[in-house]
Design a protein around this motif. Structure first.
Motif, PDB file in Angstrom:
ATOM      1  N   GLN A  82       0.831  -1.203   0.000  1.00 52.02           N
ATOM      2  CA  GLN A  82       0.000   0.000   0.000  1.00 52.02           C
ATOM      3  C   GLN A  82       0.866   1.253   0.000  1.00 52.02           C
ATOM      4  N   MET A  83       1.912   1.248   0.804  1.00 56.90           N
ATOM      5  CA  MET A  83       2.800   2.414   0.846  1.00 56.90           C
ATOM      6  C   MET A  83       3.558   2.582  -0.459  1.00 56.90           C
ATOM      7  N   ALA A  84       3.920   1.487  -1.112  1.00 59.16           N
ATOM      8  CA  ALA A  84       4.589   1.572  -2.413  1.00 59.16           C
ATOM      9  C   ALA A  84       3.659   2.205  -3.444  1.00 59.16           C
ATOM     10  N   ARG A  85       2.393   1.819  -3.429  1.00 55.58           N
ATOM     11  CA  ARG A  85       1.418   2.440  -4.342  1.00 55.58           C
ATOM     12  C   ARG A  85       1.310   3.931  -4.070  1.00 55.58           C
ATOM     13  N   MET A  86       1.293   4.281  -2.796  1.00 58.25           N
ATOM     14  CA  MET A  86       1.176   5.695  -2.437  1.00 58.25           C
ATOM     15  C   MET A  86       2.419   6.471  -2.872  1.00 58.25           C
ATOM     16  N   PHE A  87       3.609   5.902  -2.633  1.00 64.28           N
ATOM     17  CA  PHE A  87       4.838   6.564  -3.087  1.00 64.28           C
ATOM     18  C   PHE A  87       4.858   6.650  -4.611  1.00 64.28           C
ATOM     19  N   GLY A  88       4.326   5.643  -5.282  1.00 61.95           N
ATOM     20  CA  GLY A  88       4.217   5.693  -6.745  1.00 61.95           C
ATOM     21  C   GLY A  88       3.340   6.851  -7.193  1.00 61.95           C
ATOM     22  N   ASN A  89       2.224   7.060  -6.514  1.00 62.48           N
ATOM     23  CA  ASN A  89       1.349   8.196  -6.840  1.00 62.48           C
ATOM     24  C   ASN A  89       2.075   9.523  -6.647  1.00 62.48           C
ATOM     25  N   VAL A  90       2.806   9.645  -5.543  1.00 63.64           N
ATOM     26  CA  VAL A  90       3.569  10.876  -5.283  1.00 63.64           C
ATOM     27  C   VAL A  90       4.649  11.057  -6.347  1.00 63.64           C
ATOM     28  N   GLY A  91       5.330   9.969  -6.721  1.00 58.76           N
ATOM     29  CA  GLY A  91       6.385  10.041  -7.731  1.00 58.76           C
ATOM     30  C   GLY A  91       5.860  10.447  -9.095  1.00 58.76           C
ATOM     31  N   ILE A  92       4.746   9.861  -9.497  1.00 62.61           N
ATOM     32  CA  ILE A  92       4.127  10.226 -10.783  1.00 62.61           C
ATOM     33  C   ILE A  92       3.740  11.696 -10.773  1.00 62.61           C
ATOM     34  N   ASP A  93       3.141  12.131  -9.681  1.00 71.11           N
ATOM     35  CA  ASP A  93       2.743  13.532  -9.539  1.00 71.11           C
ATOM     36  C   ASP A  93       3.963  14.449  -9.663  1.00 71.11           C
ATOM     37  N   PHE A  94       5.054  14.071  -9.013  1.00 72.68           N
ATOM     38  CA  PHE A  94       6.281  14.868  -9.074  1.00 72.68           C
ATOM     39  C   PHE A  94       6.842  14.912 -10.492  1.00 72.68           C
ATOM     40  N   LEU A  95       6.937  13.754 -11.122  1.00 70.29           N
ATOM     41  CA  LEU A  95       7.515  13.702 -12.477  1.00 70.29           C
ATOM     42  C   LEU A  95       6.665  14.463 -13.486  1.00 70.29           C
ATOM     43  N   LEU A  96       5.350  14.356 -13.385  1.00 70.36           N
ATOM     44  CA  LEU A  96       4.491  15.121 -14.292  1.00 70.36           C
ATOM     45  C   LEU A  96       4.603  16.619 -14.017  1.00 70.36           C
ATOM     46  N   GLY A  97       4.773  16.966 -12.743  1.00 65.55           N
ATOM     47  CA  GLY A  97       4.829  18.368 -12.361  1.00 65.55           C
ATOM     48  C   GLY A  97       6.092  19.085 -12.797  1.00 65.55           C
ATOM     49  N   ILE A  98       7.189  18.353 -12.990  1.00 66.63           N
ATOM     50  CA  ILE A  98       8.439  19.047 -13.344  1.00 66.63           C
ATOM     51  C   ILE A  98       8.524  19.399 -14.827  1.00 66.63           C
ATOM     52  N   ILE A  99       7.532  18.996 -15.602  1.00 70.56           N
ATOM     53  CA  ILE A  99       7.503  19.398 -17.009  1.00 70.56           C
ATOM     54  C   ILE A  99       7.264  20.901 -17.056  1.00 70.56           C
ATOM     55  N   PRO A 100       8.172  21.657 -17.670  1.00 72.78           N
ATOM     56  CA  PRO A 100       8.030  23.115 -17.682  1.00 72.78           C
ATOM     57  C   PRO A 100       6.705  23.573 -18.305  1.00 72.78           C
ATOM     58  N   VAL A 101       6.141  24.585 -17.732  1.00 73.40           N
ATOM     59  CA  VAL A 101       4.938  25.295 -18.167  1.00 73.40           C
ATOM     60  C   VAL A 101       3.667  24.445 -18.054  1.00 73.40           C
ATOM     61  N   VAL A 102       3.629  23.275 -18.660  1.00 70.58           N
ATOM     62  CA  VAL A 102       2.400  22.481 -18.683  1.00 70.58           C
ATOM     63  C   VAL A 102       2.307  21.502 -17.503  1.00 70.58           C
ATOM     64  N   GLY A 103       3.270  21.519 -16.600  1.00 67.07           N
ATOM     65  CA  GLY A 103       3.293  20.575 -15.488  1.00 67.07           C
ATOM     66  C   GLY A 103       2.102  20.676 -14.556  1.00 67.07           C
ATOM     67  N   ALA A 104       1.484  21.832 -14.482  1.00 66.22           N
ATOM     68  CA  ALA A 104       0.332  22.004 -13.592  1.00 66.22           C
ATOM     69  C   ALA A 104      -0.905  21.301 -14.137  1.00 66.22           C
ATOM     70  N   VAL A 105      -0.991  21.134 -15.449  1.00 73.03           N
ATOM     71  CA  VAL A 105      -2.186  20.518 -16.047  1.00 73.03           C
ATOM     72  C   VAL A 105      -2.342  19.053 -15.615  1.00 73.03           C
ATOM     73  N   PRO A 106      -1.304  18.208 -15.754  1.00 73.92           N
ATOM     74  CA  PRO A 106      -1.481  16.839 -15.270  1.00 73.92           C
ATOM     75  C   PRO A 106      -1.728  16.780 -13.762  1.00 73.92           C
ATOM     76  N   ASP A 107      -1.083  17.686 -13.020  1.00 76.20           N
ATOM     77  CA  ASP A 107      -1.279  17.717 -11.577  1.00 76.20           C
ATOM     78  C   ASP A 107      -2.725  18.075 -11.244  1.00 76.20           C
ATOM     79  N   PHE A 108      -3.311  18.928 -12.032  1.00 73.40           N
ATOM     80  CA  PHE A 108      -4.706  19.332 -11.873  1.00 73.40           C
ATOM     81  C   PHE A 108      -5.633  18.138 -12.070  1.00 73.40           C
ATOM     82  N   LEU A 109      -5.229  17.193 -12.904  1.00 77.00           N
ATOM     83  CA  LEU A 109      -6.078  16.046 -13.237  1.00 77.00           C
ATOM     84  C   LEU A 109      -5.728  14.781 -12.446  1.00 77.00           C
ATOM     85  N   PHE A 110      -4.456  14.555 -12.106  1.00 72.64           N
ATOM     86  CA  PHE A 110      -4.032  13.290 -11.496  1.00 72.64           C
ATOM     87  C   PHE A 110      -4.384  13.195 -10.009  1.00 72.64           C
TER      88      PHE A 110
END
Length: 136
Positions: A82-110
């Motif tokens: 369960q904790m691995a799944r949760m860390f995976g969610n945080v990691g995906i959120d982080f990786l999507l967020g570091i995309i310049p300019v458009v990073g907020a859009v996936p974060d808004f949806l994920f």
């Protein structure tokens, strides 16, 4: 009717008991994902999306706050899967967020923190049913 004393409010959020942990995690999720509603879209956003406007550092702060929720899950005795799944969610959120300019859009949806809250609530409802709350 007078408000409860500050000590009573603070004590309801302090401690390691499952009810206090539930309150803290729900408060953190609300801070990160649901502070206010975007009028035209009628969609809630929180600090997580706002932090995406700060290059790299904002995403790191958001990931650290999301990782705190996983730490609380660990204190509840949740499984490593369960904790691995949760860390995976945080990691995906982080990786999507570091995309310049458009990073907020996936974060808004994920919404990794909302996903993690659901995982924690399932655990609490199963193992600590007295902490369950009725949402209406």
């Amino acid at each position: 009717m007078s408000p409860p004393p500050l000590g009573a409010f603070a004590s309801s959020y302090a401690g390691r008991d499952p009810a206090a942990v539930r309150k803290r995690i729900e408060a953190m999720e609300h801070l990160l994902e649901g502070l206010f509603t975007v009028p035209v879209l009628n969609r809630k956003i929180g600090l997580d999306v706002i932090l995406d406007l700060i290059p790299i550092g904002g995403d790191a702060i958001g990931a650290a706050m999301g990782a705190w929720m996983v730490w609380e899950a660990r204190n509840l005795g949740m499984s490593k899967l369960q904790m691995a799944r949760m860390f995976g969610n945080v990691g995906i959120d982080f990786l999507l967020g570091i995309i310049p300019v458009v990073g907020a859009v996936p974060d808004f949806l994920f919404r990794s923190n909302t996903r993690n809250l659901k995982i924690i609530k399932r655990h609490l409802d199963k193992h600590h049913p007295s902490t369950a709350t009725i949402n209406g």
